[in-house]
Scaffold this motif. Structure first.
Motif, PDB file in Angstrom:
ATOM      1  N   ASP A  67       0.311   5.182  -7.760  1.00  0.00           N
ATOM      2  CA  ASP A  67       0.062   3.818  -8.222  1.00  0.00           C
ATOM      3  C   ASP A  67       1.308   2.976  -7.970  1.00  0.00           C
ATOM      4  O   ASP A  67       2.296   3.456  -7.415  1.00  0.00           O
ATOM      5  CB  ASP A  67      -0.392   3.771  -9.687  1.00  0.00           C
ATOM      6  CG  ASP A  67       0.681   4.201 -10.682  1.00  0.00           C
ATOM      7  OD1 ASP A  67       1.856   3.842 -10.488  1.00  0.00           O
ATOM      8  OD2 ASP A  67       0.343   4.894 -11.661  1.00  0.00           O
ATOM      9  N   ASP A  68       1.252   1.719  -8.401  1.00  0.00           N
ATOM     10  CA  ASP A  68       2.305   0.768  -8.054  1.00  0.00           C
ATOM     11  C   ASP A  68       3.494   0.784  -9.013  1.00  0.00           C
ATOM     12  O   ASP A  68       4.479   0.097  -8.768  1.00  0.00           O
ATOM     13  CB  ASP A  68       1.728  -0.657  -8.018  1.00  0.00           C
ATOM     14  CG  ASP A  68       0.697  -0.819  -6.916  1.00  0.00           C
ATOM     15  OD1 ASP A  68       0.893  -0.209  -5.854  1.00  0.00           O
ATOM     16  OD2 ASP A  68      -0.298  -1.539  -7.126  1.00  0.00           O
ATOM     17  N   SER A  69       3.426   1.499 -10.115  1.00  0.00           N
ATOM     18  CA  SER A  69       4.521   1.460 -11.088  1.00  0.00           C
ATOM     19  C   SER A  69       5.761   2.120 -10.505  1.00  0.00           C
ATOM     20  O   SER A  69       5.679   3.161  -9.857  1.00  0.00           O
ATOM     21  CB  SER A  69       4.106   2.171 -12.379  1.00  0.00           C
ATOM     22  OG  SER A  69       3.751   3.511 -12.116  1.00  0.00           O
ATOM     23  N   PRO A  70       6.953   1.532 -10.722  1.00  0.00           N
ATOM     24  CA  PRO A  70       8.185   2.076 -10.123  1.00  0.00           C
ATOM     25  C   PRO A  70       8.593   3.393 -10.770  1.00  0.00           C
ATOM     26  O   PRO A  70       8.351   3.631 -11.958  1.00  0.00           O
ATOM     27  CB  PRO A  70       9.225   0.987 -10.397  1.00  0.00           C
ATOM     28  CG  PRO A  70       8.694   0.265 -11.590  1.00  0.00           C
ATOM     29  CD  PRO A  70       7.202   0.307 -11.489  1.00  0.00           C
ATOM     30  N   ASP A  71       9.235   4.241  -9.981  1.00  0.00           N
ATOM     31  CA  ASP A  71       9.704   5.532 -10.468  1.00  0.00           C
ATOM     32  C   ASP A  71      11.114   5.385 -11.041  1.00  0.00           C
ATOM     33  O   ASP A  71      11.700   4.302 -11.053  1.00  0.00           O
ATOM     34  CB  ASP A  71       9.671   6.569  -9.347  1.00  0.00           C
ATOM     35  CG  ASP A  71       9.472   7.982  -9.870  1.00  0.00           C
ATOM     36  OD1 ASP A  71       9.834   8.236 -11.037  1.00  0.00           O
ATOM     37  OD2 ASP A  71       8.963   8.829  -9.132  1.00  0.00           O
ATOM     38  N   LEU A  88       0.831  -1.208   0.000  1.00  0.00           N
ATOM     39  CA  LEU A  88       0.000   0.000   0.000  1.00  0.00           C
ATOM     40  C   LEU A  88       0.864   1.255   0.000  1.00  0.00           C
ATOM     41  O   LEU A  88       0.600   2.206  -0.734  1.00  0.00           O
ATOM     42  CB  LEU A  88      -0.925   0.008   1.223  1.00  0.00           C
ATOM     43  CG  LEU A  88      -2.003  -1.079   1.287  1.00  0.00           C
ATOM     44  CD1 LEU A  88      -2.830  -0.924   2.550  1.00  0.00           C
ATOM     45  CD2 LEU A  88      -2.896  -1.024   0.061  1.00  0.00           C
ATOM     46  N   LEU A  89       1.924   1.258   0.817  1.00  0.00           N
ATOM     47  CA  LEU A  89       2.788   2.432   0.895  1.00  0.00           C
ATOM     48  C   LEU A  89       3.499   2.674  -0.427  1.00  0.00           C
ATOM     49  O   LEU A  89       3.831   3.818  -0.762  1.00  0.00           O
ATOM     50  CB  LEU A  89       3.810   2.257   2.019  1.00  0.00           C
ATOM     51  CG  LEU A  89       3.247   2.038   3.427  1.00  0.00           C
ATOM     52  CD1 LEU A  89       4.392   1.944   4.429  1.00  0.00           C
ATOM     53  CD2 LEU A  89       2.288   3.133   3.830  1.00  0.00           C
ATOM     54  N   GLY A  90       3.736   1.602  -1.184  1.00  0.00           N
ATOM     55  CA  GLY A  90       4.435   1.732  -2.447  1.00  0.00           C
ATOM     56  C   GLY A  90       3.691   2.548  -3.482  1.00  0.00           C
ATOM     57  O   GLY A  90       4.279   2.957  -4.493  1.00  0.00           O
ATOM     58  N   ARG A  91       2.415   2.816  -3.264  1.00  0.00           N
ATOM     59  CA  ARG A  91       1.636   3.633  -4.197  1.00  0.00           C
ATOM     60  C   ARG A  91       1.940   5.120  -4.056  1.00  0.00           C
ATOM     61  O   ARG A  91       1.531   5.927  -4.885  1.00  0.00           O
ATOM     62  CB  ARG A  91       0.145   3.394  -3.981  1.00  0.00           C
ATOM     63  CG  ARG A  91      -0.286   1.967  -4.196  1.00  0.00           C
ATOM     64  CD  ARG A  91      -1.767   1.778  -3.895  1.00  0.00           C
ATOM     65  NE  ARG A  91      -2.592   2.575  -4.793  1.00  0.00           N
ATOM     66  CZ  ARG A  91      -2.945   2.216  -6.022  1.00  0.00           C
ATOM     67  NH1 ARG A  91      -2.527   1.049  -6.499  1.00  0.00           N
ATOM     68  NH2 ARG A  91      -3.692   2.987  -6.769  1.00  0.00           N
ATOM     69  N   PHE A  92       2.670   5.477  -3.012  1.00  0.00           N
ATOM     70  CA  PHE A  92       2.940   6.887  -2.706  1.00  0.00           C
ATOM     71  C   PHE A  92       4.205   7.316  -3.445  1.00  0.00           C
ATOM     72  O   PHE A  92       5.297   7.300  -2.898  1.00  0.00           O
ATOM     73  CB  PHE A  92       3.093   7.026  -1.189  1.00  0.00           C
ATOM     74  CG  PHE A  92       3.041   8.446  -0.683  1.00  0.00           C
ATOM     75  CD1 PHE A  92       1.953   9.249  -0.924  1.00  0.00           C
ATOM     76  CD2 PHE A  92       4.090   8.963   0.051  1.00  0.00           C
ATOM     77  CE1 PHE A  92       1.900  10.540  -0.437  1.00  0.00           C
ATOM     78  CE2 PHE A  92       4.056  10.259   0.541  1.00  0.00           C
ATOM     79  CZ  PHE A  92       2.947  11.049   0.297  1.00  0.00           C
ATOM     80  N   GLN A  93       4.069   7.697  -4.712  1.00  0.00           N
ATOM     81  CA  GLN A  93       5.216   8.008  -5.548  1.00  0.00           C
ATOM     82  C   GLN A  93       5.460   9.523  -5.608  1.00  0.00           C
ATOM     83  O   GLN A  93       4.749  10.300  -4.978  1.00  0.00           O
ATOM     84  CB  GLN A  93       4.990   7.444  -6.954  1.00  0.00           C
ATOM     85  CG  GLN A  93       4.751   5.938  -6.988  1.00  0.00           C
ATOM     86  CD  GLN A  93       6.009   5.126  -6.752  1.00  0.00           C
ATOM     87  OE1 GLN A  93       7.073   5.665  -6.465  1.00  0.00           O
ATOM     88  NE2 GLN A  93       5.897   3.807  -6.859  1.00  0.00           N
ATOM     89  N   HIS A  94       6.450   9.919  -6.414  1.00  0.00           N
ATOM     90  CA  HIS A  94       6.880  11.326  -6.449  1.00  0.00           C
ATOM     91  C   HIS A  94       5.753  12.269  -6.838  1.00  0.00           C
ATOM     92  O   HIS A  94       5.509  13.268  -6.162  1.00  0.00           O
ATOM     93  CB  HIS A  94       8.039  11.482  -7.425  1.00  0.00           C
ATOM     94  CG  HIS A  94       8.464  12.899  -7.646  1.00  0.00           C
ATOM     95  ND1 HIS A  94       9.001  13.675  -6.641  1.00  0.00           N
ATOM     96  CD2 HIS A  94       8.420  13.690  -8.745  1.00  0.00           C
ATOM     97  CE1 HIS A  94       9.274  14.881  -7.119  1.00  0.00           C
ATOM     98  NE2 HIS A  94       8.932  14.916  -8.386  1.00  0.00           N
TER      99      HIS A  94
END
Length: 670
Positions: free
Chosen positions: A218-222, A208-214
């Motif tokens: 969503d779950d896609s990597p930065d 869930l925390l991984g959805r907090f991007q720059h």
């Protein structure tokens, strides 16, 4: 955390209606507009979108520091049971969520344990005298699968003066606070450099925390990918993510690096680069240049390895600089890996001048054995970031029992145990020992007596005061350096402008106050002057490896014999009570023994050959790049000449009579 354990919670000041009344919400003592908070407030829709994707519909949401309750109102539209709490009666009476807002202090919530699915702390922690108590309360009322979400200014980047801000701290402080609560967390910097935002929950919520991007949810990597324990996130100034890469919108492009441990991290990594045109890319952490990539003979494109480097505890930056800056780049992915390292190699790789004074102060602290220690003026670095922290010397993690260390300076270091020197937490604080190294000479002469008085007020038992004092030899050495390689060094300019302190006046001031003083030499003057010149020479190569290697040579070969006369610096061990005979003798023994054999020349040191080989290889690598650049510039000049000749011919043809142009075109068509 160390700061709260050492200093203790301050008496909670009354949050008066004057502070958070009508004037506050209409910009009189805040950054709100004059027309009022109700006319310009945050847009809560994106946050509610995020929360709606993470917690069950109908869950209980608490907004702490809710002001007018706009977040509560928006959350209710999304189906949450939402309530808000604030200290301001004025704000609560202006709220629109009738019956959903209550008045209380956030350090003591009138709520049962584990009742909330989400607790929000937006722009409120900086207003609290004890925000750690408020965080503990938020943790108490949070359900095991609940989420804590909030924002607060990142203090080193927040320049606006706010009367009601009484607890501004860097990002590393707040992440350490979340860890101490047993929470996993993600964080980012949004829109403005100072806008630190976090999302936290119990272990097991990492997906869930991984959805907090720059700049998206969503779950896609930065573009930046880092393995624990290192945390790496983008600072503002990047275009949107496209195809796994981003384009910097301003230079230098910045990536925030957080080392959450109390020991250094050994960091290595790689990055994908593609320049649209010929350009050079320089990569550095803080002010240390890791790589200087130059096109040869085609534009830079591909995967580039970063040399391994030691990252001190706390927050730092990886800077990417383009020359010329108008070049368009695609950058990413950037993959960074890390592992814990020992403090010893980090210490030995620091500038020799910093190493020699901190090592001697650390040895004095080990003899005297303080339990609490304040390093006054303890920022070890420059405007781009710190090279180490005080505890690396004064309380190294690999040692046994060490003092708890707090540091302060005019500049706020991005580390949990650092304060600004005017922080209210220091007003009533006392420490067993106060260390103050190479600071007094930077204090204006009229302010020096008050500065020394403050050291006495902060110290229960001992003061370690070090720095250069006025003498013909020291002033002559500094003068030679100012006229040569170090003409632009700010600290030497300040020494000359203020004048070095008078040793006898300082000794007399402490002795008249009843303190005893042991005066020790630190930094053999001929070696100090030579070391400064060498450091400037090798630092000019813009190569982290060369600078670190030189420092390790100087620190390993010279320190043991450099605490003798003639010295650049005096280190004063000042005690409120007379030292015992055995302790006093142990302090005296910190100086280098008389008759110690002369240190052999650096040219005979085995590491110096290694350093020279590195420099030769470095110049050999840069030579072809310079040759290729000359070739490209010459080719460009040839193309320019051809274009200019074509333009001249076109102008000549266009100047002919119209009938001749028509005849020529007919012939060209056959």
């Amino acid at each position: 955390m160390n700061i709260k354990r050492l200093i203790g919670a301050q008496p909670a000041a009354a949050h008066t209606e004057r502070l958070y009344g009508k004037g506050y919400y209409h910009g009189e003592n805040s950054g709100y507009p004059r027309e009022g908070y109700g006319h310009r407030h945050p847009d809560w829709e994106p946050w509610c979108d995020l929360l709606a994707s993470l917690i069950p519909s109908g869950g209980l949401l608490l907004d702490l520091g809710c002001a007018y309750g706009f977040l509560v109102e928006e959350a209710r539209k999304r189906g949450f049971q939402a309530f808000g709490f604030d200290i301001s009666s004025y704000a609560l009476t202006r709220g629109h969520a009738a019956g959903r807002l209550g008045r209380c202090t956030l350090e003591r919530l009138p709520l049962p344990d584990q009742c909330a699915d989400a607790v929000c702390l937006f722009d409120v922690l900086e207003h609290l005298y004890d925000p750690l108590a408020a965080l503990r309360e938020a943790r108490r009322v949070l359900q095991p699968r609940g989420l804590l979400i909030g924002a607060t200014p990142d203090a080193p980047f927040f320049s606006r003066q706010e009367e009601t801000h009484c607890f501004e701290r860097p990002a590393s402080f707040w992440t350490a606070a979340l860890e101490e609560l047993g929470l996993e967390y993600r964080f980012r910097f949004s829109e403005e450099d100072y806008n630190f935002q976090f999302l936290a929950g119990e272990e097991g919520l990492s997906r869930l925390l991984g959805r907090f991007q720059h700049d998206y949810f969503d779950d896609s990597p930065d573009v930046v990918q880092s393995g624990p324990p290192l945390r790496a996130v983008l600072r503002p100034g990047w275009a949107r993510l496209r195809g796994g890469a981003r384009r910097p919108l301003k230079w230098p492009a910045r990536i925030y690096l957080l080392n959450p441990l109390r020991v250094p991290l050994r960091v290595r990594g790689q990055l994908h680069l593609r320049a649209q045109g010929w350009a050079r890319m320089r990569i550095r952490w803080n002010s240390q240049v890791l790589a200087d990539l130059r096109p040869r003979p085609e534009p830079l494109q591909g995967v580039f390895q970063l040399p391994e480097f030691l990252l001190p505890s706390g927050g730092h930056h990886l800077f990417l600089e383009s020359f010329p800056p108008q070049t368009r780049w695609e950058i990413g992915p950037i993959v960074l890996q890390s592992q814990a390292a020992r403090s010893g190699p980090l210490r030995r790789g620091l500038p020799f001048d910093l190493y020699q004074r901190y090592r001697m102060a650390a040895e004095a602290a080990r003899v005297l054995g303080p339990r609490t220690l304040l390093d006054m003026g303890g920022y070890m670095g420059d405007a781009d970031g710190h090279l180490a922290v005080s505890s690396d010397f004064l309380a190294p993690a690999e040692s046994g029992r060490s003092p708890q260390v707090i540091s302060c300076d005019r500049r706020l270091c991005d580390h949990p145990d650092y304060l600004r020197d005017d922080d209210p937490l220091l007003q009533n604080a006392r420490f067993d020992m106060v260390v103050c190294l190479d600071v007094l000479e930077h204090v204006p002469p009229r302010q020096r007596p008050a500065f020394l008085d403050r050291l006495q007020q902060l110290a229960r038992r001992w003061i370690v005061l070090a720095g250069p004092f006025a003498s013909p030899q020291v002033e002559a050495a500094e003068g030679r350096l100012r006229e040569g390689l170090m003409a632009a060094r700010r600290f030497l300019e300040e020494h000359a402008r203020y004048g070095l302190p008078d040793l006898q006046q300082v000794l007399q001031r402490f002795q008249e106050a009843g303190w005893t003083v042991i005066d020790l030499p630190n930094g053999y003057l001929p070696h100090w002057e030579e070391g400064q010149a060498l450091t400037q020479h090798y630092f000019a190569l813009d190569d982290y490896g060369s600078s670190v290697l030189l420092n390790r040579i100087l620190n390993s070969s010279r320190y043991s014999g450099d605490n003798r006369q003639p010295c650049y610096r005096r280190l004063l061990v000042i005690s409120r009570e007379p030292l015992g005979e055995e302790t006093g003798a142990a302090v005296q023994d910190l100086s280098s023994q008389a008759g110690k054999p002369e240190v052999p020349p650096l040219s005979r040191h085995p590491g110096f050959l290694q350093l020279q080989e590195r420099v030769i290889n470095l110049l050999a690598e840069r030579g072809p790049a310079a040759d290729d650049l000359c070739f490209l510039l010459n080719e460009r000049e040839k193309h320019i000449e051809l274009l200019q000749a074509s333009l001249r011919e076109l102008e000549r043809l266009n100047a002919q009579p119209l009938h001749k142009i028509a005849l020529r075109r007919l012939k060209e068509r056959g």
